[in-house]
Design an enzyme around this catalytic site. Structure first.
Site, PDB file in Angstrom:
ATOM      1  N   THR A  55      -1.364 -55.592 -21.978  1.00 26.36           N
ATOM      2  CA  THR A  55      -1.191 -56.191 -23.505  1.00 26.36           C
ATOM      3  C   THR A  55       0.071 -55.275 -24.183  1.00 26.36           C
ATOM      4  OG1 THR A  55      -2.683 -54.257 -24.058  1.00 26.36           O
ATOM      5  CG2 THR A  55      -3.676 -56.337 -23.673  1.00 26.36           C
ATOM      6  N   THR A  57       1.243 -53.357 -26.877  1.00 25.33           N
ATOM      7  CA  THR A  57       1.278 -52.007 -27.198  1.00 25.33           C
ATOM      8  C   THR A  57       0.993 -51.097 -25.928  1.00 25.33           C
ATOM      9  OG1 THR A  57       0.900 -52.410 -29.529  1.00 25.33           O
ATOM     10  CG2 THR A  57       0.717 -50.125 -28.946  1.00 25.33           C
ATOM     11  N   CYS A  58       0.005 -51.453 -25.198  1.00 25.72           N
ATOM     12  CA  CYS A  58      -0.492 -50.634 -23.994  1.00 25.72           C
ATOM     13  C   CYS A  58       0.898 -50.573 -22.994  1.00 25.72           C
ATOM     14  CB  CYS A  58      -1.827 -51.323 -23.459  1.00 25.72           C
ATOM     15  SG  CYS A  58      -2.869 -51.417 -24.492  1.00 25.72           S
ATOM     16  N   SER A  59       1.346 -51.854 -22.767  1.00 27.59           N
ATOM     17  CA  SER A  59       2.752 -51.857 -21.772  1.00 27.59           C
ATOM     18  C   SER A  59       3.793 -51.520 -22.384  1.00 27.59           C
ATOM     19  CB  SER A  59       2.445 -53.488 -21.261  1.00 27.59           C
ATOM     20  OG  SER A  59       1.258 -53.492 -20.690  1.00 27.59           O
TER      21      SER A  59
END
Length: 162
Positions: A55, A57-59
């Site tokens: 996703t 922000t996560c990546s």
């Protein structure tokens, strides 16, 4: 979870260990139970949680921060760095491979966000965005993001508590 609390004795994630024979993103390993309570009882551990692998922000922000400063984190005496999400273990394994991670970090699956729910840190059936430092079974740092973005769960905040 708050500093001084004991890490729960019943935390089991799912995990696909990295192996040379299944290092391609499209190769599947076999999921195993990863008993974090047992594995981490005598270790210093940083675990951070993301709402979902792959996703935005996560990546783009959360995981890359830890990857860039992994040696600095481990240089503070940390034995294990782990990222957890409610994605299945196949997705978590692929996310690790897509980011070039081999054995340096664990990519753990918290199916149905069970552990996050136990903490009260689940968000709409996902694991939420949080971080925790555990030192020999005791919580040293634990915080959850209350707003969008990566602040209290990012590598800078964790390094400040190591």
């Amino acid at each position: 979870m708050q500093p001084g609390d004991s890490f729960p004795s019943d935390v089991v994630f799912q995990h696909i260990p990295w192996a040379p024979e299944s290092q391609e993103v499209t190769s599947c390993g076999i999921p195993i139970a990863y008993n974090a309570s047992k594995e981490w009882a005598d270790k210093k551990v940083v675990i951070f949680s993301v709402p979902g692998a792959f996703t935005p922000t996560c990546s783009v922000e959360h995981l890359p921060g830890y990857l860039k400063r992994l040696s600095e984190v481990k240089g503070k005496g940390v034995d294990v760095v782990a990222v957890v999400a409610s994605n299945d273990p196949f997705v978590m394994s692929a996310w690790g491979k897509a980011n070039g991670v081999k054995e340096d970090m664990l990519f753990l699956s918290d199916p149905d966000a069970r552990f996050a729910q136990q903490l009260g840190w689940a968000n709409n059936g996902r694991t939420g965005r949080w971080a925790m430092v555990i030192d020999h079974g005791k919580v040293v740092y634990a915080d959850i993001e209350k707003e969008k973005g990566v602040k209290v769960s990012g590598v800078d905040a964790v390094l400040a508590h190591l």
